[in-house]
Scaffold this active site. Structure first.
Site, PDB file in Angstrom:
ATOM      1  N   TYR A 198       0.848  -1.198   0.000  1.00 50.40           N
ATOM      2  CA  TYR A 198       0.000   0.000   0.000  1.00 50.40           C
ATOM      3  C   TYR A 198       0.888   1.254   0.000  1.00 50.40           C
ATOM      4  O   TYR A 198       1.047   1.906   1.034  1.00 50.40           O
ATOM      5  CB  TYR A 198      -0.900   0.019   1.237  1.00 50.40           C
ATOM      6  CG  TYR A 198      -1.844  -1.160   1.368  1.00 50.40           C
ATOM      7  CD1 TYR A 198      -2.816  -1.428   0.405  1.00 50.40           C
ATOM      8  CD2 TYR A 198      -1.786  -1.988   2.482  1.00 50.40           C
ATOM      9  CE1 TYR A 198      -3.690  -2.499   0.544  1.00 50.40           C
ATOM     10  CE2 TYR A 198      -2.665  -3.055   2.633  1.00 50.40           C
ATOM     11  CZ  TYR A 198      -3.609  -3.308   1.657  1.00 50.40           C
ATOM     12  OH  TYR A 198      -4.476  -4.362   1.802  1.00 50.40           O
ATOM     13  N   TRP A 258      -8.631   6.520   6.107  1.00 53.95           N
ATOM     14  CA  TRP A 258      -8.941   6.124   7.495  1.00 53.95           C
ATOM     15  C   TRP A 258      -7.738   5.516   8.177  1.00 53.95           C
ATOM     16  O   TRP A 258      -7.596   5.585   9.392  1.00 53.95           O
ATOM     17  CB  TRP A 258     -10.232   5.317   7.621  1.00 53.95           C
ATOM     18  CG  TRP A 258     -10.303   3.883   7.178  1.00 53.95           C
ATOM     19  CD1 TRP A 258      -9.566   3.261   6.232  1.00 53.95           C
ATOM     20  CD2 TRP A 258     -11.212   2.898   7.714  1.00 53.95           C
ATOM     21  NE1 TRP A 258      -9.956   1.953   6.109  1.00 53.95           N
ATOM     22  CE2 TRP A 258     -10.967   1.699   7.003  1.00 53.95           C
ATOM     23  CE3 TRP A 258     -12.194   2.901   8.687  1.00 53.95           C
ATOM     24  CZ2 TRP A 258     -11.685   0.520   7.253  1.00 53.95           C
ATOM     25  CZ3 TRP A 258     -12.908   1.719   8.929  1.00 53.95           C
ATOM     26  CH2 TRP A 258     -12.660   0.553   8.231  1.00 53.95           C
ATOM     27  N   ASP A 259      -6.792   4.975   7.377  1.00 58.44           N
ATOM     28  CA  ASP A 259      -5.531   4.530   7.979  1.00 58.44           C
ATOM     29  C   ASP A 259      -4.836   5.720   8.643  1.00 58.44           C
ATOM     30  O   ASP A 259      -4.365   5.623   9.789  1.00 58.44           O
ATOM     31  CB  ASP A 259      -4.583   3.942   6.920  1.00 58.44           C
ATOM     32  CG  ASP A 259      -5.153   2.718   6.227  1.00 58.44           C
ATOM     33  OD1 ASP A 259      -6.194   2.838   5.563  1.00 58.44           O
ATOM     34  OD2 ASP A 259      -4.559   1.629   6.345  1.00 58.44           O
ATOM     35  N   TYR A 300       1.375  -0.465  -7.057  1.00 58.29           N
ATOM     36  CA  TYR A 300      -0.010  -0.565  -6.597  1.00 58.29           C
ATOM     37  C   TYR A 300      -0.934  -0.406  -7.796  1.00 58.29           C
ATOM     38  O   TYR A 300      -0.718   0.467  -8.642  1.00 58.29           O
ATOM     39  CB  TYR A 300      -0.316   0.533  -5.558  1.00 58.29           C
ATOM     40  CG  TYR A 300      -1.731   0.406  -5.017  1.00 58.29           C
ATOM     41  CD1 TYR A 300      -2.031  -0.555  -4.057  1.00 58.29           C
ATOM     42  CD2 TYR A 300      -2.754   1.228  -5.483  1.00 58.29           C
ATOM     43  CE1 TYR A 300      -3.337  -0.699  -3.577  1.00 58.29           C
ATOM     44  CE2 TYR A 300      -4.057   1.094  -5.008  1.00 58.29           C
ATOM     45  CZ  TYR A 300      -4.341   0.129  -4.057  1.00 58.29           C
ATOM     46  OH  TYR A 300      -5.617  -0.008  -3.589  1.00 58.29           O
ATOM     47  N   GLN A 302     -13.376   7.678   2.247  1.00 60.58           N
ATOM     48  CA  GLN A 302     -13.355   6.494   3.139  1.00 60.58           C
ATOM     49  C   GLN A 302     -14.003   6.871   4.464  1.00 60.58           C
ATOM     50  O   GLN A 302     -14.266   8.059   4.711  1.00 60.58           O
ATOM     51  CB  GLN A 302     -11.900   6.047   3.381  1.00 60.58           C
ATOM     52  CG  GLN A 302     -11.502   4.816   2.606  1.00 60.58           C
ATOM     53  CD  GLN A 302     -10.167   4.243   3.055  1.00 60.58           C
ATOM     54  OE1 GLN A 302      -9.323   4.949   3.555  1.00 60.58           O
ATOM     55  NE2 GLN A 302      -9.991   2.943   2.849  1.00 60.58           N
ATOM     56  N   GLY A 344     -14.173   0.773   3.260  1.00 62.81           N
ATOM     57  CA  GLY A 344     -12.983   0.259   3.945  1.00 62.81           C
ATOM     58  C   GLY A 344     -13.056  -1.235   4.214  1.00 62.81           C
ATOM     59  O   GLY A 344     -12.095  -1.839   4.673  1.00 62.81           O
ATOM     60  N   ASP A 376     -13.734  -3.784   1.880  1.00 60.42           N
ATOM     61  CA  ASP A 376     -13.932  -3.962   0.446  1.00 60.42           C
ATOM     62  C   ASP A 376     -14.734  -5.168  -0.034  1.00 60.42           C
ATOM     63  O   ASP A 376     -15.691  -5.031  -0.771  1.00 60.42           O
ATOM     64  CB  ASP A 376     -12.559  -3.999  -0.244  1.00 60.42           C
ATOM     65  CG  ASP A 376     -11.632  -2.896   0.257  1.00 60.42           C
ATOM     66  OD1 ASP A 376     -12.106  -1.987   0.972  1.00 60.42           O
ATOM     67  OD2 ASP A 376     -10.449  -2.949  -0.066  1.00 60.42           O
ATOM     68  N   TRP A 415     -11.982  -9.342   4.112  1.00 57.63           N
ATOM     69  CA  TRP A 415     -13.108  -8.886   4.943  1.00 57.63           C
ATOM     70  C   TRP A 415     -14.237  -9.909   4.976  1.00 57.63           C
ATOM     71  O   TRP A 415     -15.386  -9.578   5.247  1.00 57.63           O
ATOM     72  CB  TRP A 415     -13.626  -7.537   4.430  1.00 57.63           C
ATOM     73  CG  TRP A 415     -12.652  -6.412   4.664  1.00 57.63           C
ATOM     74  CD1 TRP A 415     -11.760  -5.904   3.757  1.00 57.63           C
ATOM     75  CD2 TRP A 415     -12.456  -5.659   5.867  1.00 57.63           C
ATOM     76  NE1 TRP A 415     -11.030  -4.882   4.325  1.00 57.63           N
ATOM     77  CE2 TRP A 415     -11.435  -4.710   5.617  1.00 57.63           C
ATOM     78  CE3 TRP A 415     -13.039  -5.691   7.145  1.00 57.63           C
ATOM     79  CZ2 TRP A 415     -10.989  -3.796   6.585  1.00 57.63           C
ATOM     80  CZ3 TRP A 415     -12.592  -4.789   8.095  1.00 57.63           C
ATOM     81  CH2 TRP A 415     -11.577  -3.857   7.814  1.00 57.63           C
ATOM     82  N   GLU A 465      -2.168  -7.185   9.327  1.00 58.02           N
ATOM     83  CA  GLU A 465      -3.339  -6.467   8.788  1.00 58.02           C
ATOM     84  C   GLU A 465      -4.627  -7.132   9.297  1.00 58.02           C
ATOM     85  O   GLU A 465      -5.568  -6.462   9.698  1.00 58.02           O
ATOM     86  CB  GLU A 465      -3.260  -6.497   7.259  1.00 58.02           C
ATOM     87  CG  GLU A 465      -4.293  -5.657   6.547  1.00 58.02           C
ATOM     88  CD  GLU A 465      -4.143  -5.719   5.034  1.00 58.02           C
ATOM     89  OE1 GLU A 465      -3.293  -6.509   4.536  1.00 58.02           O
ATOM     90  OE2 GLU A 465      -4.882  -4.992   4.338  1.00 58.02           O
TER      91      GLU A 465
HETATM   92  C1  9WN Z   1      -8.269  -0.335  -1.335  1.00 57.51           C
HETATM   93  C2  9WN Z   1      -5.089   0.431   3.206  1.00 57.51           C
HETATM   94  C3  9WN Z   1      -6.451  -0.048   2.741  1.00 57.51           C
HETATM   95  C4  9WN Z   1      -7.522   0.056   3.850  1.00 57.51           C
HETATM   96  C5  9WN Z   1      -8.812  -0.645   3.469  1.00 57.51           C
HETATM   97  C6  9WN Z   1      -8.479  -2.068   3.043  1.00 57.51           C
HETATM   98  C7  9WN Z   1      -7.476  -2.063   1.889  1.00 57.51           C
HETATM   99  C8  9WN Z   1      -7.348  -1.155  -0.431  1.00 57.51           C
HETATM  100  C9  9WN Z   1      -6.840  -2.365  -1.173  1.00 57.51           C
HETATM  101  O1  9WN Z   1      -6.302  -1.391   2.295  1.00 57.51           O
HETATM  102  O2  9WN Z   1      -8.077  -1.477   0.762  1.00 57.51           O
HETATM  103  O3  9WN Z   1      -8.596   0.864  -0.725  1.00 57.51           O
HETATM  104  O4  9WN Z   1      -6.065  -2.173  -2.114  1.00 57.51           O
HETATM  105  O5  9WN Z   1      -7.189  -3.500  -0.846  1.00 57.51           O
HETATM  106  O6  9WN Z   1      -9.625  -2.756   2.690  1.00 57.51           O
HETATM  107  O7  9WN Z   1      -9.683  -0.638   4.556  1.00 57.51           O
HETATM  108  O8  9WN Z   1      -7.786   1.409   4.112  1.00 57.51           O
HETATM  109  O9  9WN Z   1      -4.752  -0.209   4.398  1.00 57.51           O
END
Ligand code: 9WN
Length: 430
Positions: free
Chosen positions: A34, A40-41, A86, A111, A166, A168, A358, A401
């Site tokens: 990421y 929200w992170d 990404y 988010q 969040g 997904d 999730w 995570e």
């Molecule tokens: C897409 C970063 C994010 C969290 C989300 C989580 C995941 C992203 C992904 O990672 O989502 O936004 O690429 O899977 O579901 O809650 O903010 O940690």
């Protein structure tokens, strides 16, 4: 890692995770996978940093707000680094040419808005009026945008993409996503499965839908009317997080000596929305698919349905009903086969999958929302039990995570920032 460690050691480990993911201008959600600042992170990271490095926490908030669109939307990702690691990256979102976009590359989605809550925790730990003056009006504009653009007749706040929730690939979205037309044979680019085994991530079929929705949102400059979007979904979890954030924003205005009436009015209308989402037969709060205009029965099997506890908006018997599902091993609580809680999907649900993202695993941010929610609802003993359980999980298995509820083993990204940050908060602010 399998043995529990002392609280001071755990706190040091959590600090080390945040330091490891610190890219200088922002803290990434994890060391790989990421490579951006997620909305929200960043808020949850700020809550942890508030205890150990308030100045760094203030920087995190300023950085996120640099991604704000001129109409108020705070985006779900700010891409501070150029990277091909990404997908979908900044070039796919292609926001820069859109009028009102910020100068940094971002997405056009948002988010769950936990930022006002984070700023309040930070301010109460380390008061800084100048900082509040520089950020509170921006958060107000975001909440105002959510109220203007996303509040729906259902009373719930609409999300226009599962990524906005969040959570997904939660099964609650399955039916609404099935109605999105896609070419099931088309190739789909994945970068996430380079870092994490595919059985712990959403499927290709889900990604096809995510990308189809992204395309159609981009065509409307990411601002379709909620009534014409291909996916529009009244989300109990998002609405609950915003309701709590409105209360916190009102307190922030009070620190500045200004009235927070607008926030409290918006909060009241969210309360009515949640009230309306209560289904007395199912005895839980249910999401609403706004495209088919129908309740989503199995949203009650997903952990976000418990979040009305978090702003203290599930009162009396409703709160008891949610708390009993939260503790019941056949639902979200610990059972003989699944001793680790809270599972993100009820064990009763046919789609429950203990390793897939999730769709079953335990997430520390959800546990944190529920601990704070049990406290807000006056259930202090239950909150204390879940707090101890969550600290034990992280202490035995590391800062992942998400976690397999059968074994507690970590899944997805290791050294995950919000797991570390919220562990610090649970240790320092019982
Ligand atoms: C897409 C970063 C994010 C969290 C989300 C989580 C995941 C992203 C992904 O990672 O989502 O936004 O690429 O899977 O579901 O809650 O903010 O940690």
């Amino acid at each position: 890692m399998t043995g529990a460690v002392a609280a001071t050691t755990l706190r040091d480990q959590a600090r080390a995770v945040l330091a490891k993911n610190d890219r200088g201008s922002f803290i990434a959600p994890g060391p790989h996978q990421y490579p951006g600042q997620w909305n929200w992170d960043a808020a949850l990271i700020t809550i942890g940093l508030a205890h150990v490095d308030p100045a760094r926490a203030r920087h995190e908030v300023h950085q996120l707000l640099q991604g704000q669109w001129s109409d108020g939307l705070v985006p779900h990702i700010v891409f501070w680094e150029k990277t091909s690691d990404y997908f979908p990256g900044a070039e796919v979102w292609d926001c820069l040419p859109i009028s009102g976009a910020p100068k940094v590359p971002v997405t056009g989605l948002t988010q769950p808005p936990a930022l006002a809550t984070a700023i309040r925790v930070l301010h109460e730990r380390d008061p800084d009026r100048g900082f509040l003056e520089s950020v509170v009006p921006a958060v107000e504009r975001w909440h105002d945008w959510l109220n203007r653009e996303r509040r729906t007749d259902s009373g719930l706040v609409a999300i226009l993409h599962p990524w906005e929730s969040g959570t997904d690939d939660s099964p609650r979205f399955d039916r609404a996503l099935e109605a999105v037309h896609v070419d099931d044979a088309s190739a789909v680019t994945r970068r996430d499965t380079r870092h994490v085994p595919p059985e712990q991530r959403p499927t290709d079929a889900q990604y096809r839908r995510y990308l189809t929705l992204l395309e159609s949102l981009r065509r409307s400059g990411y601002r379709p009317a909620t009534t014409s979007a291909a996916f529009a979904y009244g989300d109990v979890g998002f609405t609950s997080i915003l309701a709590r954030a409105e209360e916190d924003l009102a307190s922030l205005w009070a620190y500045l000596g200004e009235p927070g009436d607008r926030c409290l009015q918006r909060r009241e209308s969210l309360r009515r929305g949640l009230d309306h989402a209560w289904d007395s037969r199912a005895r839980c709060f249910l999401d609403r698919d706004l495209v088919s205009d129908a309740e989503v029965p199995d949203s009650g099997d997903c952990v976000a349905s418990l979040l009305p506890l978090y702003p203290g908006m599930a009162a009396g018997r409703r709160a008891k009903s949610l708390a009993s599902r939260l503790e019941d091993g056949e639902w979200f609580g610990p059972s003989e086969d699944h001793p680790w809680a809270v599972s993100s999907v009820s064990k009763n649900h046919p789609e429950f999958d203990p390793m897939r993202y999730w769709r079953g695993p335990v997430w520390v941010n959800m546990n944190w929302f529920l601990i704070r929610g049990l406290q807000a609802s006056g259930m202090h003993e239950e909150a204390g039990g879940l707090r101890a359980h969550t600290i034990d999980l992280v202490s035995r298995h590391g800062m992942f995570e998400y976690y397999d509820p059968r074994t507690g083993l970590g899944l997805g990204s290791p050294d995950f920032s919000w797991t570390a940050a919220l562990t610090i908060d649970l240790l320092d602010r019982p």
